[in-house]
Design a protein around this motif. Structure first.
Motif, short mmCIF file in Angstrom:
data_model
loop_
_atom_site.label_atom_id
_atom_site.label_comp_id
_atom_site.label_asym_id
_atom_site.label_seq_id
_atom_site.Cartn_x
_atom_site.Cartn_y
_atom_site.Cartn_z
N LEU A 175 0.80 -1.21 0.00
CA LEU A 175 0.00 0.00 0.00
C LEU A 175 0.85 1.27 0.00
O LEU A 175 0.49 2.25 -0.64
N ARG A 176 1.96 1.24 0.71
CA ARG A 176 2.77 2.46 0.82
C ARG A 176 3.78 2.63 -0.31
O ARG A 176 4.02 3.76 -0.76
N TYR A 177 4.33 1.53 -0.81
CA TYR A 177 5.40 1.64 -1.80
C TYR A 177 5.08 1.02 -3.15
O TYR A 177 5.87 1.14 -4.09
N GLY A 178 3.94 0.37 -3.28
CA GLY A 178 3.57 -0.21 -4.56
C GLY A 178 4.43 -1.39 -4.97
O GLY A 178 4.61 -1.64 -6.17
N VAL A 179 4.96 -2.13 -3.99
CA VAL A 179 5.78 -3.32 -4.27
C VAL A 179 5.04 -4.54 -3.76
O VAL A 179 4.69 -4.62 -2.58
N ARG A 180 4.79 -5.49 -4.64
CA ARG A 180 4.08 -6.70 -4.28
C ARG A 180 4.91 -7.60 -3.38
O ARG A 180 6.12 -7.38 -3.22
N ALA A 181 4.28 -8.61 -2.83
CA ALA A 181 4.99 -9.53 -1.94
C ALA A 181 6.15 -10.23 -2.64
O ALA A 181 7.17 -10.53 -2.03
N ASP A 182 6.01 -10.45 -3.97
CA ASP A 182 7.09 -11.11 -4.71
C ASP A 182 8.14 -10.13 -5.23
O ASP A 182 9.07 -10.53 -5.92
N GLY A 183 8.00 -8.85 -4.89
CA GLY A 183 8.99 -7.85 -5.28
C GLY A 183 8.69 -7.13 -6.58
O GLY A 183 9.37 -6.17 -6.93
N ARG A 184 7.65 -7.57 -7.30
CA ARG A 184 7.31 -6.89 -8.55
C ARG A 184 6.54 -5.61 -8.27
O ARG A 184 5.91 -5.46 -7.22
#
Length: 310
Positions: free
Chosen positions: A120-129
Motif C-alpha cells: 500500500l505504501r510503496y507499490g511493491v508486491r509480496a514477490d517484489g514486482r
C-alpha cells in the motif's frame, strides 16, 4: 546492390525486434526493493471500525475488491467481503483484482503485515514486482494504514482464488520499461487530521485517501504519469454500461467558471455526494462516496475551494 541493402536492413530490423522481445521477456517481471513499514494490525474495535469506514467509504477499496456477484448488495448499502475477482480488460492485458479477505490459501492470510503495508505504501508486491498503479494510497498516515490493515484482517476469510494479471505484449513492455513502484511523496504522517470540516482534513482526504487526482487529472494511459493540471479534469472514460459512451471527469477545483467547487455551494456539494449515481455507467465510486461523513465531505469541498489556477 539495392537488394543487398534491403536484405541487410531487413535483417537488422528482425535482429532489433528479437533483441527487444528478449529484453521484454527478461525485464517485465523485474523485482524492486522497498522497506517494510514497522506497522502491525490491531484488534482494537475502534481501529477496525476506522478501517472499515475507509475501505467502504473515502478510500473506496470496496469499489474494486468486491466480488462481481456481490456488487448489487454493495450498491444497496451492504458491506460484502472484499474477495476480489473483478477484471479490467485494457490495452495492457486483463488486470484482475485480488482477494483481500484473510483466507490463508487465496487471500491475504498468506501475507505478512509487512507485505500488505509495503504494497500500500510503496507499490511493491509480496514477490517484489511493481504493482499496476491503480491504487494511490502511498501517503496514508501510519494510523490509517494500520486501520485498513486491521479491518482487512478482521473480515471472515473467503476462499476465492483469483488468477494473476494476464498481460499482453504491450503490458509486458510497459512493465519492463515504464512502470516502477510509486512511494510516498514525503514522510507520511503518524496520524491523519481529525475528522472535521477543515482544509487540512480535506487536503488529506483528496490527496492521500480518495485518490481524486487519479481520475480528475489528465494522465498517460500507458504509464499513468500525470500530464495535465492537477484536479482540473481528466481524460474521457468509457461508461461502465456502454463502451460507446464517453464520460469525462470534470474540473473539481475552484477555477472560475469551469470548476465544480466554483459553481456549487457547499450544501449542493454535500447533497451531490448523498445522492449517489445520477449518470448511468459513471466510473465515480458513488456507492462508496455516499458513505462519507458529512464533516469529511465538507472538508473535501473546502479544500477544493482553495484550489485555483492549477
Amino acid at each position: 546492390m539495392i537488394r543487398k541493402v534491403l536484405l541487410w536492413l531487413g535483417a537488422a530490423v528482425l535482429l532489433g525486434i528479437a533483441i527487444l522481445a528478449i529484453t521484454i521477456s527478461v525485464r517485465w517481471d523485474r523485482r524492486f526493493q522497498a522497506p517494510y513499514p514497522n506497522l502491525a494490525a490491531s484488534r482494537d474495535s475502534a481501529v477496525i471500525a476506522r478501517g472499515r469506514y475507509l475501505a467502504y467509504g473515502p478510500a473506496h477499496c470496496s469499489d474494486c475488491h468486491t466480488a462481481p456477484a456481490d456488487y448489487a448488495s454493495l450498491e444497496t448499502g451492504s458491506s460484502p467481503s472484499l474477495s476480489g475477482g473483478l477484471e479490467f480488460p485494457i490495452a495492457l492485458g486483463t488486470i484482475r483484482v485480488p482477494n483481500l479477505t484473510p483466507d490463508s490459501a487465496t487471500g491475504i492470510g498468506r501475507r505478512s503485515d509487512g507485505d500488505i503495508t509495503r504494497m500500500l505504501r510503496y507499490g511493491v508486491r509480496a514477490d517484489g514486482r511493481a504493482a499496476i498503479p491503480f491504487m494511490e494510497y502511498h501517503d496514508l498516515s501510519d494510523a490509517d494504514l494500520v486501520a485498513v490493515l486491521s479491518f482487512l484482517r478482521s473480515q471472515p476469510p473467503v476462499r476465492h482464488a483469483v488468477p494473476d494479471h494476464d498481460l499482453s505484449l504491450l503490458g509486458k513492455a510497459v512493465m519492463a520499461f515504464a512502470i516502477k513502484p510509486i512511494g510516498p511523496s514525503g514522510t507520511p504522517p503518524a496520524e491523519s487530521p481529525p475528522s472535521s470540516p477543515t482544509l487540512e482534513r480535506g487536503a488529506y482526504l483528496v490527496t492521500a485517501v480518495a485518490a481524486c487526482v487519479g481520475c480528475h487529472t489528465q494522465r498517460s494511459m500507458v504509464t499513468g504519469a500525470y500530464t495535465g493540471p492537477r484536479l482540473a479534469g481528466g481524460a474521457p472514460m468509457e461508461a461502465a454500461d456502454n463502451a460507446h459512451t464517453k464520460l469525462v471527469p470534470p474540473d473539481i477545483t475552484a477555477n472560475p467558471g469551469t470548476g465544480r467547487a466554483d459553481v456549487w455551494t457547499e450544501d449542493e456539494f454535500v447533497a451531490r455526494f448523498q445522492a449517489g449515481v445520477r449518470i448511468p455507467g459513471s466510473p465515480m465510486p458513488w456507492q462508496a462516496f455516499r458513505r462519507i461523513t458529512d464533516a469529511d465531505v465538507r472538508a473535501i469541498y473546502r479544500y477544493l475551494r482553495s484550489i485555483r489556477g492549477s
